[in-house]
Design a protein around this motif. Structure first.
Motif, mmCIF file in Angstrom:
data_model
loop_
_atom_site.group_PDB
_atom_site.id
_atom_site.type_symbol
_atom_site.label_atom_id
_atom_site.label_comp_id
_atom_site.label_asym_id
_atom_site.label_seq_id
_atom_site.Cartn_x
_atom_site.Cartn_y
_atom_site.Cartn_z
ATOM 1 N N ASP A 144 54.300 11.770 130.761
ATOM 2 C CA ASP A 144 53.889 11.872 129.112
ATOM 3 C C ASP A 144 54.265 10.342 128.636
ATOM 4 O O ASP A 144 54.896 9.499 129.036
ATOM 5 N N ARG A 145 53.444 10.247 127.470
ATOM 6 C CA ARG A 145 53.707 8.961 126.800
ATOM 7 C C ARG A 145 53.610 9.289 125.195
ATOM 8 O O ARG A 145 53.095 9.885 124.769
ATOM 9 N N SER A 146 54.132 8.119 124.475
ATOM 10 C CA SER A 146 53.954 8.159 122.961
ATOM 11 C C SER A 146 53.057 7.062 122.614
ATOM 12 O O SER A 146 53.101 5.828 123.110
ATOM 13 N N VAL A 147 52.074 7.338 121.638
ATOM 14 C CA VAL A 147 51.140 6.350 121.045
ATOM 15 C C VAL A 147 51.349 6.323 119.503
ATOM 16 O O VAL A 147 51.571 7.556 119.099
ATOM 17 N N PRO A 148 51.283 5.273 118.924
ATOM 18 C CA PRO A 148 51.192 5.187 117.228
ATOM 19 C C PRO A 148 50.294 5.979 116.846
ATOM 20 O O PRO A 148 49.222 6.019 117.396
ATOM 21 N N LEU A 149 50.574 6.623 115.672
ATOM 22 C CA LEU A 149 49.645 7.408 114.859
ATOM 23 C C LEU A 149 48.833 6.216 114.101
ATOM 24 O O LEU A 149 49.621 5.658 113.273
ATOM 25 N N PRO A 150 47.660 6.034 114.166
ATOM 26 C CA PRO A 150 47.011 5.157 113.448
ATOM 27 C C PRO A 150 46.918 5.633 112.013
ATOM 28 O O PRO A 150 46.803 6.691 111.667
ATOM 29 N N ALA A 151 47.189 4.618 111.107
ATOM 30 C CA ALA A 151 47.184 5.137 109.720
ATOM 31 C C ALA A 151 45.977 5.738 109.337
ATOM 32 O O ALA A 151 45.724 6.512 108.448
ATOM 33 N N SER A 152 44.789 5.171 109.903
ATOM 34 C CA SER A 152 43.365 5.737 109.361
ATOM 35 C C SER A 152 43.104 7.180 109.615
ATOM 36 O O SER A 152 42.048 7.569 109.066
ATOM 37 N N VAL A 153 43.732 7.511 110.685
ATOM 38 C CA VAL A 153 43.660 8.926 111.219
ATOM 39 C C VAL A 153 44.737 9.953 110.580
ATOM 40 O O VAL A 153 44.593 11.064 110.666
ATOM 41 N N ARG A 154 45.614 9.420 109.843
ATOM 42 C CA ARG A 154 46.778 10.220 109.427
ATOM 43 C C ARG A 154 46.460 11.377 108.472
ATOM 44 O O ARG A 154 46.607 12.477 108.540
ATOM 45 N N VAL A 155 45.445 10.919 107.093
ATOM 46 C CA VAL A 155 45.111 11.919 106.353
ATOM 47 C C VAL A 155 44.036 12.969 107.039
ATOM 48 O O VAL A 155 43.995 13.928 106.791
ATOM 49 N N PRO A 156 42.964 12.503 107.600
ATOM 50 C CA PRO A 156 41.973 13.051 108.105
ATOM 51 C C PRO A 156 42.743 14.241 109.190
ATOM 52 O O PRO A 156 42.375 15.457 109.192
ATOM 53 N N LEU A 157 43.599 13.858 109.866
ATOM 54 C CA LEU A 157 44.428 14.825 111.149
ATOM 55 C C LEU A 157 45.242 15.670 110.145
ATOM 56 O O LEU A 157 45.117 16.864 110.686
ATOM 57 N N GLN A 158 45.906 15.182 109.126
ATOM 58 C CA GLN A 158 46.420 16.436 108.393
ATOM 59 C C GLN A 158 45.884 17.328 107.909
ATOM 60 O O GLN A 158 45.822 18.770 107.881
ATOM 61 N N ASN A 159 44.276 16.840 107.332
ATOM 62 C CA ASN A 159 43.484 17.870 106.744
ATOM 63 C C ASN A 159 42.946 18.938 107.824
ATOM 64 O O ASN A 159 42.829 20.022 107.513
ATOM 65 N N GLN A 160 42.595 18.306 109.257
ATOM 66 C CA GLN A 160 42.205 19.196 110.207
ATOM 67 C C GLN A 160 43.125 20.247 110.328
ATOM 68 O O GLN A 160 43.165 21.241 110.639
ATOM 69 N N LEU A 161 44.494 19.781 110.513
ATOM 70 C CA LEU A 161 45.775 20.606 110.878
ATOM 71 C C LEU A 161 45.670 21.784 109.685
ATOM 72 O O LEU A 161 45.738 23.029 110.089
ATOM 73 N N GLN A 162 45.309 21.440 108.523
ATOM 74 C CA GLN A 162 45.223 22.754 107.483
ATOM 75 C C GLN A 162 44.133 23.466 107.621
ATOM 76 O O GLN A 162 44.267 24.477 107.418
ATOM 77 N N LYS A 163 43.213 22.922 107.991
ATOM 78 C CA LYS A 163 42.125 23.897 108.319
ATOM 79 C C LYS A 163 42.320 24.822 109.226
ATOM 80 O O LYS A 163 42.011 25.896 109.383
ATOM 81 N N ALA A 164 42.780 24.116 110.561
ATOM 82 C CA ALA A 164 43.129 24.895 111.601
ATOM 83 C C ALA A 164 44.215 26.137 111.298
ATOM 84 O O ALA A 164 43.780 27.425 111.769
ATOM 85 N N HIS A 165 45.197 25.495 110.633
ATOM 86 C CA HIS A 165 46.006 26.676 110.134
ATOM 87 C C HIS A 165 45.433 27.616 109.137
ATOM 88 O O HIS A 165 45.880 29.189 109.535
ATOM 89 N N ALA A 166 44.559 27.449 108.275
ATOM 90 C CA ALA A 166 43.991 28.348 107.656
ATOM 91 C C ALA A 166 43.092 29.444 108.246
ATOM 92 O O ALA A 166 43.031 30.590 108.196
ATOM 93 N N THR A 167 42.318 28.911 109.309
ATOM 94 C CA THR A 167 41.411 29.621 110.275
ATOM 95 C C THR A 167 42.367 30.573 111.009
ATOM 96 O O THR A 167 42.105 31.610 111.092
#
Length: 154
Positions: free
Chosen positions: A129-152
């Protein structure tokens, strides 16, 4: 190189000539020439129980020089701007984190730490396992995708 002779009747000179022939005349890859060398050394040492000698003067195959193809920032931006939805998010994750496609597709909600701006990449190449930085450019789109998945799932 052999003219019908048995390998036990040949030696270093014939092996050297054969290896040079592979590189010079047959234009084989370096790995192919190395495999032939290893096979011949095995034959002489293990089967014929003879020292194959030292191979001086062999023309070795050249290892090709590959320059990596790296896209410029503008080229990456153009590619990402032509994409949309989940595919764009995955491509941005791959570019921004260096993850492999299979790693990005296996991400789970628990692998994303928005507080520490980290993504845990599990079961990577080498079973680590390894950790990588979460790019700032994908932070909001990733949160939006997680919300969509949660709603589904709801």
């Amino acid at each position: 190189f052999h003219h019908g002779r048995h390998p036990r009747d040949m030696g270093t000179n014939e092996i050297t000539a054969f290896l040079t022939h592979l590189a010079a005349d047959r234009n084989v890859a370096a790995s192919t020439q190395n495999q032939a060398l290893n096979a011949l050394v095995f034959l002489y040492r293990e089967v014929l129980e003879r020292d194959p000698g030292v191979f001086e003067g062999v023309q070795w195959a050249k290892k090709p020089i590959f320059l990596p193809v790296v896209l410029s920032i503008n080229e990456v931006a153009a590619i990402l701007s032509s994409m949309s939805g989940v595919q764009k998010l995955i491509a941005a994750l791959l570019y921004g984190t260096g993850m492999r496609l299979s790693e990005a597709l296996r991400l789970r909600v628990k692998d994303i730490d928005f507080e520490r701006n980290l993504i845990v990449v599990r079961d990577t190449k080498g079973a680590k396992d390894r950790s990588v930085p979460l790019p700032a450019s994908v932070r909001v789109p990733l949160q939006n995708q997680l919300q969509k998945a949660h709603a589904t799932h709801q």
